[in-house]
Write a protein that holds these residues in place. Sequence first.
Motif, PDB file in Angstrom:
ATOM      1  N   HIS A 209      -2.573 -10.370   3.819  1.00  0.00           N
ATOM      2  CA  HIS A 209      -3.316 -10.103   2.593  1.00  0.00           C
ATOM      3  C   HIS A 209      -4.719  -9.602   2.906  1.00  0.00           C
ATOM      4  CE1 HIS A 209      -0.545 -11.623  -0.502  1.00  0.00           C
ATOM      5  NE2 HIS A 209      -0.158 -12.496   0.409  1.00  0.00           N
ATOM      6  N   ALA A 210      -5.352 -10.201   3.923  1.00  0.00           N
ATOM      7  CA  ALA A 210      -6.694  -9.770   4.307  1.00  0.00           C
ATOM      8  C   ALA A 210      -6.680  -8.335   4.820  1.00  0.00           C
ATOM      9  CB  ALA A 210      -7.265 -10.712   5.376  1.00  0.00           C
ATOM     10  N   ALA A 211      -5.650  -7.977   5.578  1.00  0.00           N
ATOM     11  CA  ALA A 211      -5.536  -6.606   6.068  1.00  0.00           C
ATOM     12  C   ALA A 211      -5.361  -5.634   4.912  1.00  0.00           C
ATOM     13  CB  ALA A 211      -4.360  -6.495   7.041  1.00  0.00           C
ATOM     14  N   ALA A 212      -4.530  -6.006   3.940  1.00  0.00           N
ATOM     15  CA  ALA A 212      -4.297  -5.137   2.781  1.00  0.00           C
ATOM     16  C   ALA A 212      -5.555  -4.986   1.939  1.00  0.00           C
ATOM     17  CB  ALA A 212      -3.153  -5.691   1.935  1.00  0.00           C
ATOM     18  N   GLN A 213      -6.433  -5.985   1.969  1.00  0.00           N
ATOM     19  CA  GLN A 213      -7.652  -5.926   1.172  1.00  0.00           C
ATOM     20  C   GLN A 213      -8.729  -5.053   1.793  1.00  0.00           C
ATOM     21  OE1 GLN A 213      -8.670 -10.036   0.567  1.00  0.00           O
ATOM     22  NE2 GLN A 213      -6.946 -10.400  -0.813  1.00  0.00           N
ATOM     23  N   VAL A 214      -8.543  -4.676   3.065  1.00  0.00           N
ATOM     24  CA  VAL A 214      -9.464  -3.720   3.686  1.00  0.00           C
ATOM     25  C   VAL A 214      -9.000  -2.320   3.287  1.00  0.00           C
ATOM     26  CG1 VAL A 214     -10.400  -2.814   5.853  1.00  0.00           C
ATOM     27  CG2 VAL A 214      -9.924  -5.260   5.624  1.00  0.00           C
ATOM     28  N   VAL A 249      -2.423  -2.866  -1.809  1.00  0.00           N
ATOM     29  CA  VAL A 249      -2.459  -1.505  -1.264  1.00  0.00           C
ATOM     30  C   VAL A 249      -2.299  -0.478  -2.380  1.00  0.00           C
ATOM     31  CG1 VAL A 249      -1.273   0.132   0.249  1.00  0.00           C
ATOM     32  CG2 VAL A 249      -1.652  -2.212   1.014  1.00  0.00           C
ATOM     33  N   ALA A 250      -1.452  -0.766  -3.364  1.00  0.00           N
ATOM     34  CA  ALA A 250      -1.277   0.149  -4.497  1.00  0.00           C
ATOM     35  C   ALA A 250      -2.581   0.336  -5.257  1.00  0.00           C
ATOM     36  CB  ALA A 250      -0.196  -0.374  -5.438  1.00  0.00           C
ATOM     37  N   GLY A 251      -3.467  -0.654  -5.181  1.00  0.00           N
ATOM     38  CA  GLY A 251      -4.741  -0.571  -5.872  1.00  0.00           C
ATOM     39  C   GLY A 251      -5.852   0.090  -5.074  1.00  0.00           C
ATOM     40  N   TRP A 252      -5.547   0.571  -3.855  1.00  0.00           N
ATOM     41  CA  TRP A 252      -6.570   1.298  -3.095  1.00  0.00           C
ATOM     42  C   TRP A 252      -6.983   2.545  -3.871  1.00  0.00           C
ATOM     43  CZ3 TRP A 252      -4.545   1.669   2.664  1.00  0.00           C
ATOM     44  CH2 TRP A 252      -4.567   0.391   3.246  1.00  0.00           C
ATOM     45  N   ASP A 253      -8.249   2.664  -4.156  1.00  0.00           N
ATOM     46  CA  ASP A 253      -8.765   3.837  -4.873  1.00  0.00           C
ATOM     47  C   ASP A 253      -9.353   4.794  -3.849  1.00  0.00           C
ATOM     48  OD1 ASP A 253      -9.628   5.638  -6.707  1.00  0.00           O
ATOM     49  OD2 ASP A 253     -11.129   4.342  -7.647  1.00  0.00           O
ATOM     50  N   VAL A 254      -8.530   5.684  -3.321  1.00  0.00           N
ATOM     51  CA  VAL A 254      -8.937   6.608  -2.265  1.00  0.00           C
ATOM     52  C   VAL A 254      -8.706   8.047  -2.719  1.00  0.00           C
ATOM     53  CG1 VAL A 254      -8.553   4.993  -0.374  1.00  0.00           C
ATOM     54  CG2 VAL A 254      -6.659   6.381  -1.185  1.00  0.00           C
ATOM     55  N   LEU A 293      -0.567   3.860 -10.394  1.00  0.00           N
ATOM     56  CA  LEU A 293      -0.871   4.869 -11.401  1.00  0.00           C
ATOM     57  C   LEU A 293      -2.320   4.769 -11.870  1.00  0.00           C
ATOM     58  CD1 LEU A 293       2.416   4.687 -13.515  1.00  0.00           C
ATOM     59  CD2 LEU A 293       1.732   6.506 -11.927  1.00  0.00           C
ATOM     60  N   GLU A 294      -2.837   3.564 -11.981  1.00  0.00           N
ATOM     61  CA  GLU A 294      -4.222   3.378 -12.407  1.00  0.00           C
ATOM     62  C   GLU A 294      -5.207   3.976 -11.413  1.00  0.00           C
ATOM     63  OE1 GLU A 294      -4.884  -0.752 -13.070  1.00  0.00           O
ATOM     64  OE2 GLU A 294      -3.556  -0.866 -14.822  1.00  0.00           O
TER      65      GLU A 294
END
Length: 338
Positions: A209-214, A249-254, A293-294
Amino acid sequence: NENSNGSDAATSILTAEGLSALDIHIIAVSKLKRQEMTFSSSRPGRSSRDNNKNNSNGGGGAAQKGGTNKTTPPTALLKALLAAHNNNNNKGGPGLAKPLEILLECNSLAVLEQVALEEAQASSSKLRARRQARAKGEGASVMSALSTPSGSTNFSTFWVWEWALVIFKSDFMKKFHTHAHYANNQNKRSSRDQHQQNQSSPPTFQPLHAAAQVKDCPLAFLILSMRAYPQQVRTPADDIHGNLPLHTVAGWDVTDPSSVSRKSMALSTLVSEYPQASKVRNKQGKTPLSLALETGTSWDNGVRRLTSFQREGSFRSATGPSRQSSYVTHRSGTSAAR
């Protein structure tokens, strides 16, 4: 002294190449480790493979027997630089994706070799489980066998992995303290309530989870986290959001093309490991698809992969029973650059 303001300011100074003190420390230690591996592999009477393995693990023999390990990387300085980096980040500095990227680039051969080994072993384990299920005529046992894998310990003493964990935990603790401070200011608690909030312990540290949050975490470290802690692919985060790693990861705004491509590969990796995650709702009632999608994820860069596991019917909550959903998926208009 990482607690002094002057020290924190000094660590924020960048070289002409845009490198921080933290970046330089990672580069210097990586170079030193490579030199140690080259020297050890040239010693007579020992195979190159054995020496490379021993040195890449930080000289595990001496350390495990309680002896002095002269090749142990200076993690104390790493932690001090991370503390200073996080203090600067509170003032608008960069995140920790860049140090992780540098750690990977400086040790790419050893890391990618380990990733390939772990992926091959994981594939073999899944194939054996399917064959055993077919032989017994127990189709349902296939999912059961694949849903509870054991974590790999092959790289538990690999110094690069140990450093990645230190970086993940530093980022995790920073985000916890930042959220606690923000909550105190927003809710305008009394001084007694604030004291109790500050004394509260952080949620359980979950490396995957910590890795995904980076945001924009290198894929290799995400994969190693998944192989070391496979149960966390299926376990919601111990926080107010209750996200699975796929949600995060789906929420990464890149928007950078390389980051968009990395997000796409990360989504594919996580959903392949646990397809049911694409239907799970977090505590806010959102699925990974809705978060993708967001954040503007295109059809070809993640939405296609997520929708391939979506079916009409129920969507499962990460913390509750199944429920019907009228959520309608759709294709986004244009695909972002890879």
